[in-house]
Design a protein around this motif. Structure first.
Motif, mmCIF file in Angstrom:
data_model
loop_
_atom_site.group_PDB
_atom_site.id
_atom_site.type_symbol
_atom_site.label_atom_id
_atom_site.label_comp_id
_atom_site.label_asym_id
_atom_site.label_seq_id
_atom_site.Cartn_x
_atom_site.Cartn_y
_atom_site.Cartn_z
ATOM 1 N N ILE A 96 0.843 -1.205 0.000
ATOM 2 C CA ILE A 96 0.000 0.000 0.000
ATOM 3 C C ILE A 96 0.876 1.252 0.000
ATOM 4 C CG2 ILE A 96 -1.615 1.379 1.385
ATOM 5 C CD1 ILE A 96 -2.869 -1.290 2.316
ATOM 6 N N ALA A 97 1.895 1.267 0.859
ATOM 7 C CA ALA A 97 2.792 2.424 0.938
ATOM 8 C C ALA A 97 3.457 2.677 -0.415
ATOM 9 C CB ALA A 97 3.844 2.201 2.022
ATOM 10 N N GLU A 98 3.908 1.596 -1.059
ATOM 11 C CA GLU A 98 4.564 1.743 -2.373
ATOM 12 C C GLU A 98 3.574 2.242 -3.423
ATOM 13 O OE1 GLU A 98 8.002 -1.682 -1.664
ATOM 14 O OE2 GLU A 98 6.105 -2.235 -2.617
ATOM 15 N N THR A 99 2.322 1.775 -3.322
ATOM 16 C CA THR A 99 1.287 2.222 -4.265
ATOM 17 C C THR A 99 1.023 3.719 -4.104
ATOM 18 O OG1 THR A 99 0.288 0.022 -4.151
ATOM 19 C CG2 THR A 99 -1.086 1.766 -5.058
ATOM 20 N N PHE A 100 1.166 4.211 -2.891
ATOM 21 C CA PHE A 100 1.017 5.654 -2.627
ATOM 22 C C PHE A 100 2.266 6.451 -3.021
ATOM 23 C CE2 PHE A 100 -2.188 4.914 1.065
ATOM 24 C CZ PHE A 100 -3.223 4.852 0.153
ATOM 25 N N GLY A 101 3.272 5.748 -3.569
ATOM 26 C CA GLY A 101 4.474 6.458 -4.019
ATOM 27 C C GLY A 101 5.510 6.669 -2.938
ATOM 28 N N ILE A 102 5.380 5.954 -1.822
ATOM 29 C CA ILE A 102 6.374 6.084 -0.748
ATOM 30 C C ILE A 102 7.561 5.169 -1.071
ATOM 31 C CG2 ILE A 102 6.792 5.697 1.724
ATOM 32 C CD1 ILE A 102 3.699 6.130 2.100
ATOM 33 N N ASP A 103 8.754 5.723 -1.059
ATOM 34 C CA ASP A 103 9.963 4.932 -1.340
ATOM 35 C C ASP A 103 10.328 4.131 -0.088
ATOM 36 O OD1 ASP A 103 12.359 3.845 -2.047
ATOM 37 O OD2 ASP A 103 13.329 5.733 -2.605
ATOM 38 N N CYS A 104 10.137 2.826 -0.153
ATOM 39 C CA CYS A 104 10.333 1.970 1.027
ATOM 40 C C CYS A 104 11.686 1.278 1.041
ATOM 41 C CB CYS A 104 9.228 0.915 1.099
ATOM 42 S SG CYS A 104 7.587 1.623 1.301
ATOM 43 N N ARG A 105 12.540 1.597 0.063
ATOM 44 C CA ARG A 105 13.848 0.899 -0.003
ATOM 45 C C ARG A 105 14.656 1.176 1.259
ATOM 46 N NH1 ARG A 105 15.592 3.124 -5.824
ATOM 47 N NH2 ARG A 105 14.878 4.974 -4.705
ATOM 48 N N GLY A 106 15.156 0.094 1.855
ATOM 49 C CA GLY A 106 16.020 0.237 3.024
ATOM 50 C C GLY A 106 15.297 0.579 4.312
ATOM 51 N N LEU A 107 13.969 0.632 4.283
ATOM 52 C CA LEU A 107 13.226 0.941 5.510
ATOM 53 C C LEU A 107 12.775 -0.344 6.191
ATOM 54 C CD1 LEU A 107 10.800 3.834 4.390
ATOM 55 C CD2 LEU A 107 13.146 4.008 5.237
ATOM 56 N N ASN A 108 12.814 -0.358 7.522
ATOM 57 C CA ASN A 108 12.224 -1.495 8.235
ATOM 58 C C ASN A 108 10.724 -1.252 8.409
ATOM 59 O OD1 ASN A 108 11.746 0.174 10.490
ATOM 60 N ND2 ASN A 108 13.750 -0.315 11.380
ATOM 61 N N HIS A 109 10.019 -2.247 8.945
ATOM 62 C CA HIS A 109 8.559 -2.131 8.989
ATOM 63 C C HIS A 109 8.086 -0.986 9.879
ATOM 64 C CE1 HIS A 109 7.114 -5.005 6.181
ATOM 65 N NE2 HIS A 109 7.819 -5.994 6.709
ATOM 66 N N ALA A 110 8.804 -0.728 10.958
ATOM 67 C CA ALA A 110 8.401 0.385 11.839
ATOM 68 C C ALA A 110 8.475 1.707 11.072
ATOM 69 C CB ALA A 110 9.296 0.425 13.070
ATOM 70 N N GLN A 111 9.495 1.837 10.225
ATOM 71 C CA GLN A 111 9.659 3.079 9.451
ATOM 72 C C GLN A 111 8.601 3.189 8.349
ATOM 73 O OE1 GLN A 111 13.747 2.005 8.635
ATOM 74 N NE2 GLN A 111 14.513 3.847 9.661
ATOM 75 N N VAL A 112 8.300 2.048 7.695
ATOM 76 C CA VAL A 112 7.264 2.066 6.652
ATOM 77 C C VAL A 112 5.919 2.440 7.281
ATOM 78 C CG1 VAL A 112 5.996 0.693 4.945
ATOM 79 C CG2 VAL A 112 8.465 0.353 5.227
ATOM 80 N N ARG A 113 5.644 1.855 8.424
ATOM 81 C CA ARG A 113 4.390 2.158 9.136
ATOM 82 C C ARG A 113 4.297 3.652 9.434
ATOM 83 N NH1 ARG A 113 3.793 2.070 14.966
ATOM 84 N NH2 ARG A 113 1.617 1.794 15.626
ATOM 85 N N GLN A 114 5.395 4.214 9.924
ATOM 86 C CA GLN A 114 5.417 5.645 10.247
ATOM 87 C C GLN A 114 5.180 6.502 8.998
ATOM 88 O OE1 GLN A 114 5.496 7.010 13.177
ATOM 89 N NE2 GLN A 114 5.552 9.119 12.404
ATOM 90 N N ARG A 115 5.857 6.149 7.897
ATOM 91 C CA ARG A 115 5.702 6.908 6.639
ATOM 92 C C ARG A 115 4.271 6.826 6.115
ATOM 93 N NH1 ARG A 115 10.742 7.301 3.683
ATOM 94 N NH2 ARG A 115 12.215 8.062 5.259
ATOM 95 N N LEU A 116 3.695 5.630 6.210
ATOM 96 C CA LEU A 116 2.337 5.422 5.701
ATOM 97 C C LEU A 116 1.337 6.267 6.501
ATOM 98 C CD1 LEU A 116 0.340 4.011 3.845
ATOM 99 C CD2 LEU A 116 0.403 2.014 5.356
ATOM 100 N N VAL A 117 1.480 6.241 7.824
ATOM 101 C CA VAL A 117 0.590 7.038 8.679
ATOM 102 C C VAL A 117 0.751 8.525 8.358
ATOM 103 C CG1 VAL A 117 0.230 7.783 11.074
ATOM 104 C CG2 VAL A 117 0.373 5.342 10.534
ATOM 105 N N GLU A 118 1.993 8.972 8.197
ATOM 106 C CA GLU A 118 2.253 10.395 7.879
ATOM 107 C C GLU A 118 1.634 10.767 6.530
ATOM 108 O OE1 GLU A 118 6.484 10.653 8.089
ATOM 109 O OE2 GLU A 118 6.525 10.749 10.294
ATOM 110 N N HIS A 119 1.738 9.850 5.564
ATOM 111 C CA HIS A 119 1.179 10.115 4.235
ATOM 112 C C HIS A 119 -0.345 10.277 4.315
ATOM 113 C CE1 HIS A 119 0.900 9.871 -0.192
ATOM 114 N NE2 HIS A 119 -0.228 9.205 0.040
#
Length: 387
Positions: free
Chosen positions: A307-330
């Motif tokens: 979902i995060a990647e579909t929203f255009g969030i670059d998830c390379r090198g991020l752990n799940h806690a960081q992806v979760r944080q980015r997704l919530v911020e988005h």
């Protein structure tokens, strides 16, 4: 044996006609059902916007008799469904056409159920409770969000109990859905934001639902891409029909996804909230979405990452806690960009209301397909965070 059965997939959908101006063809579809008389269901706002006149002109041009029922609230109520069914019966109708947002469409579905069964709409709460097919039903959505026009859900407000209840059955999937982006031109920015966020939440919840599968995933992802990529621009350029078409298409794809994969805790909690305070459904979703995503993330981390990647969030090198944080911020940034800065507290919800809201959310069928199993306490905590 049960393992093999769990791999079976079913996908229900109405006949869909999509495109600018398709509402004008409604009489052709009505005729294929051998209409004697049509009940046109709508609400005062949609009548004022002029869309009902278009539908009635199409029927009149082919000499199809009709009568109008527009006594529908923003969250349609039990007594409104029952009155509509009485009009249907007394006027000798045999086809229902609804034009409007989720409220007239849900009301029309309810009228069909009552007309077919001759019993109170309250008796059909739950999943697969319908025994008789409803009359032919043609829906024309005028908002890009609720997807009642493609779904197997009916949501009705029980004013006596201050709660909404759900009827889920493939028998309430309409026969024909005429999806005409032109009808969304009369939505104000607030309604555009409400319904757009609702559709986005449909797609997110369907993608992580325990009922998701290969037939629903592509629809959910395409809906997220279309809505995330175009909603802000559409609200800024309300007359741009190409943008409206993309959002309407996104909403439809989200509807096909959630109708078949079902939803999750955002909708269970949102139904409870909307029934209690009579608030717009999309607003309830918007207040809750990032809190539920944060709660659910650990139960489906790989899917939330998609979902995060579909929203255009670059998830390379991020752990799940960081992806979760980015997704919530988005999600929060997107809500702000379309004009939502709401919290539950702003709408008069206090911590004393949370036990009532949580009990009702736990009884909603949408909680059953939430990816993370939720206890009453979990739901109370998430409501508390949204205050």
């Amino acid at each position: 044996m049960s393992h093999e059965l769990s791999q079976l997939r079913k996908f229900v959908s109405p006949e869909i006609i999509f495109g600018a101006g398709c509402r004008h063809n409604v009489a052709n579809y009505v005729k294929t059902f051998g209409a004697r008389k049509v009940l046109v269901v709508s609400d005062p706002g949609v009548v004022a916007a002029g869309w009902v006149a278009d539908i009635e002109a199409s029927l009149a041009a082919q000499d199809i008799p009709f009568c109008r029922y527009t006594d529908v609230s923003p969250n349609p109520r039990v007594d409104e469904v029952m009155r509509g069914a009485e009009v249907y019966r007394s006027e000798g109708c045999n086809v229902i056409v609804a034009v409007g947002g989720g409220s007239p469409m849900d009301c029309a579905k309810g009228i069909g159920i009552v007309a077919a069964h001759g019993r109170n709409i309250l008796e059909f709460e739950g999943v697969d409770t319908l025994r008789v097919p409803s009359p032919p039903l043609i829906l024309i959505p005028t908002t890009a969000g609720t997807s009642a026009d493609v779904s197997q859900f009916v949501i009705i407000s029980n004013q006596d109990e201050r709660m909404k209840f759900s009827i889920v059955s493939k028998a309430v999937v309409p026969d024909v859905s005429l999806i005409d982006p032109e009808t969304t031109l009369t939505m104000d920015p607030f309604l555009s934001a409400c319904t757009g966020i609702d559709a986005l939440v449909h797609a997110i919840e369907a993608f992580v639902s325990t009922g998701h599968g290969p037939l629903t995933d592509p629809h959910a992802l395409e809906a997220m891409r279309l809505i995330n990529g175009n909603l802000v621009q559409m609200i800024a350029n309300p007359a741009d029909i190409a943008l409206r078409e993309k959002i309407m298409l996104g909403s439809m794809q989200a509807g096909l996804a959630f109708s078949n994969a079902i939803l999750g805790a955002v909708h269970a909690m949102s139904h409870s909230l909307g029934g209690y305070l009579d608030l717009p459904h999309g607003l309830c979703n918007a207040v809750l979405v990032e809190h539920v995503v944060a709660f659910n993330y650990s139960a489906a981390p790989e899917r939330f990452k998609v979902i995060a990647e579909t929203f255009g969030i670059d998830c390379r090198g991020l752990n799940h806690a960081q992806v979760r944080q980015r997704l919530v911020e988005h999600l929060i940034a997107l809500k702000h960009a379309v004009g939502f800065h709401e919290s539950l507290g702003l709408h008069g919800v206090g911590s004393s209301d949370i036990p009532f809201l949580s009990r009702h959310a736990m009884q909603d069928p949408c909680i059953l397909t939430n990816p993370r199993e939720s206890s009453l306490r979990d739901v109370e905590v998430v409501y508390g965070e949204a205050l």
